[in-house]
Structures are given as structure tokens and as C-alpha cells.
Design a protein around this motif. Structure first.
Motif, PDB file in Angstrom:
ATOM      1  N   UNK A   1      13.531   0.728  -3.490  1.00 34.70           N
ATOM      2  CA  UNK A   1      12.990   0.346  -4.786  1.00 34.70           C
ATOM      3  C   UNK A   1      11.862   1.313  -5.139  1.00 34.70           C
ATOM      4  N   UNK A   2      12.187   2.519  -5.597  1.00 34.29           N
ATOM      5  CA  UNK A   2      11.151   3.518  -5.875  1.00 34.29           C
ATOM      6  C   UNK A   2      10.303   3.143  -7.084  1.00 34.29           C
ATOM      7  N   UNK A   3       9.119   3.711  -7.126  1.00 34.10           N
ATOM      8  CA  UNK A   3       8.231   3.562  -8.276  1.00 34.10           C
ATOM      9  C   UNK A   3       7.903   4.962  -8.780  1.00 34.10           C
ATOM     10  N   UNK A   4       7.456   5.043 -10.028  1.00 33.16           N
ATOM     11  CA  UNK A   4       7.184   6.342 -10.638  1.00 33.16           C
ATOM     12  C   UNK A   4       5.834   6.915 -10.217  1.00 33.16           C
ATOM     13  N   UNK A   5       4.901   6.072  -9.817  1.00 35.38           N
ATOM     14  CA  UNK A   5       3.543   6.534  -9.530  1.00 35.38           C
ATOM     15  C   UNK A   5       3.439   7.148  -8.144  1.00 35.38           C
ATOM     16  N   UNK A   6       2.371   7.932  -7.918  1.00 35.32           N
ATOM     17  CA  UNK A   6       2.087   8.490  -6.598  1.00 35.32           C
ATOM     18  C   UNK A   6       1.538   7.407  -5.669  1.00 35.32           C
ATOM     19  N   UNK A   7       0.728   6.480  -6.227  1.00 39.11           N
ATOM     20  CA  UNK A   7       0.161   5.402  -5.429  1.00 39.11           C
ATOM     21  C   UNK A   7       1.275   4.499  -4.910  1.00 39.11           C
ATOM     22  N   UNK A   8       1.061   3.993  -3.705  1.00 39.11           N
ATOM     23  CA  UNK A   8       2.109   3.221  -3.027  1.00 39.11           C
ATOM     24  C   UNK A   8       1.796   1.733  -3.147  1.00 39.11           C
ATOM     25  N   UNK A   9       2.659   0.935  -3.771  1.00 37.86           N
ATOM     26  CA  UNK A   9       2.404  -0.512  -3.887  1.00 37.86           C
ATOM     27  C   UNK A   9       2.394  -1.180  -2.510  1.00 37.86           C
ATOM     28  N   UNK A  10       1.742  -2.332  -2.440  1.00 35.73           N
ATOM     29  CA  UNK A  10       1.627  -3.055  -1.173  1.00 35.73           C
ATOM     30  C   UNK A  10       2.990  -3.440  -0.612  1.00 35.73           C
ATOM     31  N   UNK A  11       3.926  -3.804  -1.485  1.00 34.57           N
ATOM     32  CA  UNK A  11       5.238  -4.236  -0.981  1.00 34.57           C
ATOM     33  C   UNK A  11       5.970  -3.081  -0.313  1.00 34.57           C
ATOM     34  N   UNK A  12       5.842  -1.853  -0.847  1.00 36.70           N
ATOM     35  CA  UNK A  12       6.474  -0.699  -0.215  1.00 36.70           C
ATOM     36  C   UNK A  12       5.738  -0.330   1.072  1.00 36.70           C
ATOM     37  N   UNK A  13       4.414  -0.439   1.035  1.00 38.20           N
ATOM     38  CA  UNK A  13       3.630  -0.138   2.236  1.00 38.20           C
ATOM     39  C   UNK A  13       4.018  -1.087   3.370  1.00 38.20           C
TER      40      UNK A  13
END
Length: 449
Positions: free
Chosen positions: A339-351
Motif C-alpha cells: 500500500x504505497x503512499x506518495x510522500x517521502x515520510x513513512x506512515x505509522x502503519x507502513x513502519x
């Protein structure tokens, strides 16, 4: 006067002993001889190895002392003070590469190389006895670990007095000699050490060291006054549990008592008042402990974080939940999901997803917990690499720097499995551990998994 002694010529002849064939060695004797020979070879090779490491260190000296200890600078190869004052600084990236070659984590490799450097540069008498085989390598390395905190003249003092007795000296004697040398040669540092001793206080409840039975193994370092008060409170409550019919052993009752002390403190909400007006501005809720469990697809395995637990432990926990407790059931997290995101910052769920998939730094042999690592974009974000679990991996700060400086590269064979290429070696890192590869380190094709 007769002395009752016989003439030497009248002594009976020595009985003749028939020559016998030597007895064949027993299996036990053969094994002991083999073990002895193997131990001799191991000892010789250990000496050869530390000698080669000392020679290797001379090839990687960083002469600029202004570059020392900046190990948080990203992309820079700095001089690392792995041994005590007076020993040369060693290239940090070179230390990382050798640590991987030795099968050690970064911290373990730095410590081991520092011990060798301490011996070869600051403890010459002990070093000579190691090379001659008079002092076991393991003991000489541990001696070096004790002296790295000493100034140069204090280390020389310890070396002179310790080397003649190194094979038999005890660790208590070594520690006392080190403390004496510090007081004698650097009383200011000794006093500072005394004042800073309080900084070593801490409580580790073992939440990162939970076994399958659900037991957390921790340690404490307390002021003796606080330790005595805690001891008295635990002992009183453990005794009371026994008087109330608890038939467990004293140690088990003491563990229960500590948990009860914690629950007593968490039972009520804690109001916080404004120090000026006295108005209640915030209320910290009482017991809000969160325990997250993960079930395998067939529900036969339970995990708390990355720690496997026996299913009975979860049953015990649920049976102890009070009627007013809050139980939250969250959606299942698919560790293989994308589930990729567009931002450089990494959401907590991906972390969280990456940290559960890779519980520690993915550099060869590194064991730094993922929660204390950076999450690295394997293909850099600015060149099109997505912020997605398939392109993220935990790297501790040191190995992240090494990768950023292009002294090491890696690629994903599939999520959780990585092919690392270092200047002189290559490795496969997967959930089963680190595997040195026999292929050329600069090959462009990853190995077959």
C-alpha cells in the motif's frame, strides 16, 4: 658391633622384567588426544587471527583526530576511537566491513576490534604474552575491555603490574587494579565517574526479552536506598500472599507482588493541576496497558510483537480481564501487503508492517532492533523509489550511513530477503540469518534463493 647390614654384594639380584608390547590406546585416549590437538590448532589460529586484525587496523588508520567520534554524520567515513586514548582512530566503514566478515553485529565488531587495538597499542606486555601463548586470547581481550577507559599512563601501569600474573588473575583483581590506576593517575576522572554513576541507573523490564511462556526477563540498576525500599515492599507483599493461601514459591510470589504494586498505582486516574491556579488541566487515565497479539493464519501460533507465545498464555490473560476492561480488536495487518503512499515520510502503519517483517537491521549479522533503526528507501525516493513496504528496510544508523556513502549496496530479492554487496564480500540476508556467498562480490546478478 654388628650393625645388621648386609654387604652390597650380598643383595638379591633385581628381578628380570619381561618386555611387553605397549597396550593399544583406548577410544577414550584417542578422543582426548584428538581434542587436545584440535584445541592446540584453535589456540594457534586465534592468535593468528588477532595478529592479522592488528595488522589490518594499521592499514585503516584515520590520522585526522578532528574527524573522531562523528559517527552520526551521514555519508562520511570518520575515524572511530574503538580503543582507549593514545590508540589510533580506525575508519568506521572499514570496521563495518570487517564486522560483517567476522559474523558480528556492528556494536560487537567495534568492541572486538577495539579490544585487539587496545592490546596491540596500549598493553604491550599483555600483548606479547598473548602472542607467545602464555595468556589465552579470550582472557587478554577481556582484560583490554577493562582498560579502555583509562588514560595512557594508567593503562601502562595496569599492563606492567598485570601481565606477569595475567594467566591466573581473577576478574575482581583486574577490576580493583583498574580502579586503583584511575584514582592514581587521573583522580579528577575518577571523581567524575563517581558523580556520573547515577546515570547508569535504569530499569529494563525485559519487554524485548519475552520467551514463549510469556515471561519477561529484565534487569534493574537502582540507588541502594531505593533498592532497599523496593525490597521491603516486595518482601512484605510476597509474605502476605503466602499467608493468604498462595502456595507458589517465594520467588514466584515476589514476582506477583511487583505486578500488584504496579496495578495499585495504575488503579485510579491521576489529575494534574495548574501550578499557579490549581485548576485541573489534565487527567492521566489509570490502567491503559496495551497488549497486542498476532495470530498465525491457522491460529496455532500467538505472538506478542516479535515474540512467540504459547496459546495458553493468551487464555490466561483473557481470563484475568476484569469486567470493566477495554478490549480492542483491530484489523489484521498483512505483512505481505503493498500500500504505497506518495510522500517521502513513512506512515505509522507502513513502519509497523516493515518492523514486524524485519525485526532488526537487515545489514549482514546486525542485530539492532528495528524499532531503533532508520527505515531506508532501498531505491532512493528522489530517483523514483516508492514509499512502500516493498522498498523499505530497517537499517541502524551506522549501516545506513555506510549505504548512503555507497560503501555497501543491497537489493531486495523479495520482501525480507536481501542481497548485500560489500567491497570484498557479498551476503544473503533472509529471515533465517546471514549467509556469506561464494560468488564474486561485484556480480550484478543476485544469487538464486
Amino acid at each position: 658391633m654388628e650393625l645388621g647390614t648386609a654387604s652390597l654384594f650380598d643383595l638379591p639380584a633385581t628381578p628380570r622384567v619381561e618386555a611387553r608390547e605397549p597396550a593399544a590406546p583406548s577410544p577414550n585416549d584417542e578422543l582426548l588426544v584428538g581434542i587436545r590437538d584440535a584445541q592446540s590448532v584453535i589456540t594457534e589460529q586465534e592468535i593468528v587471527k588477532v595478529k592479522k586484525i592488528a595488522d589490518w587496523a594499521l592499514l585503516h588508520i584515520v590520522s585526522d583526530e578532528s574527524a573522531a567520534a562523528t559517527i552520526t554524520e551521514r555519508g562520511l567515513d570518520t575515524g572511530l576511537p574503538v580503543a582507549g586514548p593514545g590508540a589510533p582512530l580506525i575508519s568506521d566503514f572499514a570496521v563495518m566491513e570487517l564486522s560483517a566478515l567476522l559474523g558480528r553485529s556492528l556494536d560487537s565488531g567495534r568492541s572486538y576490534i577495539g579490544q585487539v587495538l587496545e592490546l596491540s597499542h596500549r598493553l604491550p606486555h599483555t600483548w606479547d604474552r598473548l602472542l607467545s601463548g602464555d595468556v589465552p586470547v579470550w582472557k587478554a581481550l577481556r582484560i583490554a575491555d577493562h582498560t579502555r577507559c583509562l588514560p595512557m599512563d594508567a593503562a601502562a601501569y595496569v599492563d606492567r603490574h598485570l601481565a606477569p600474573f595475567a594467566p591466573t588473575i581473577t576478574w575482581i583483581q583486574i577490576q580493583r587494579l583498574v580502579e586503583e590506576a584511575l584514582i592514581r593517575f587521573d583522580p579528577q576522572a575518577a571523581e567524575e565517574k563517581r558523580k556520573n554513576a547515577a546515570e547508569h541507573r535504569g530499569v529494563d523490564l525485559g519487554l524485548d526479552n519475552v520467551d514463549a511462556t510469556g515471561i519477561a526477563y529484565g534487569t534493574t540498576a537502582l540507588d541502594v536506598e531505593d533498592a532497599l525500599d523496593l525490597e521491603q515492599a516486595i518482601q512484605r507483599r510476597a509474605t502476605l500472599l503466602g499467608q493468604c493461601g498462595d502456595h507458589d514459591t517465594l520467588d514466584v510470589r515476589r514476582a506477583k507482588a511487583l505486578g500488584e504494586l504496579a496495578r495499585d498505582d495504575l488503579m485510579l486516574d491521576l489529575p494534574l493541576a495548574d501550578p499557579v491556579t490549581g485548576e485541573i488541566t489534565r487527567v492521566i487515565p489509570g490502567r491503559t496497558t496495551e497488549i497486542v497479539y498476532h495470530l498465525s493464519a491457522d491460529a496455532t501460533l500467538t505472538r506478542h510483537g516479535n515474540h512467540p507465545l504459547l496459546p495458553g498464555h493468551l487464555t490466561d490473560i483473557l481470563s484475568d480481564v476484569s469486567s470493566d476492561a477495554k478490549v480492542t480488536i483491530r484489523p489484521v495487518l498483512d505483512l505481505a501487503g503493498h500500500q504505497p503512499v506518495d510522500a517521502y515520510e513513512i506512515p505509522d502503519r507502513l513502519r509497523t508492517q516493515v518492523q514486524l517483517r524485519d525485526p532488526h537491521c537487515v545489514f549482514p549479522h546486525c542485530t539492532k532492533p528495528a524499532q531503533r533503526c532508520d527505515l531506508d528507501h532501498i531505491h532512493p525516493h528522489h530517483t523514483g523509489g516508492p514509499t512502500c513496504p516493498c522498498n523499505l528496510a530497517p537499517l541502524c544508523r551506522g549501516h545506513h550511513r555506510m549505504k548512503t556513502a555507497h560503501h555497501a549496496t543491497y537489493q531486495v530479492l523479495h520482501p525480507g530477503t536481501y542481497h548485500w554487496t560489500l567491497p570484498t564480500s557479498s551476503y544473503l540476508v533472509d529471515p533465517t540469518g546471514t549467509h556469506p556467498l561464494t560468488t564474486h562480490p561485484h556480480t550484478t546478478d543476485p544469487p538464486h534463493h
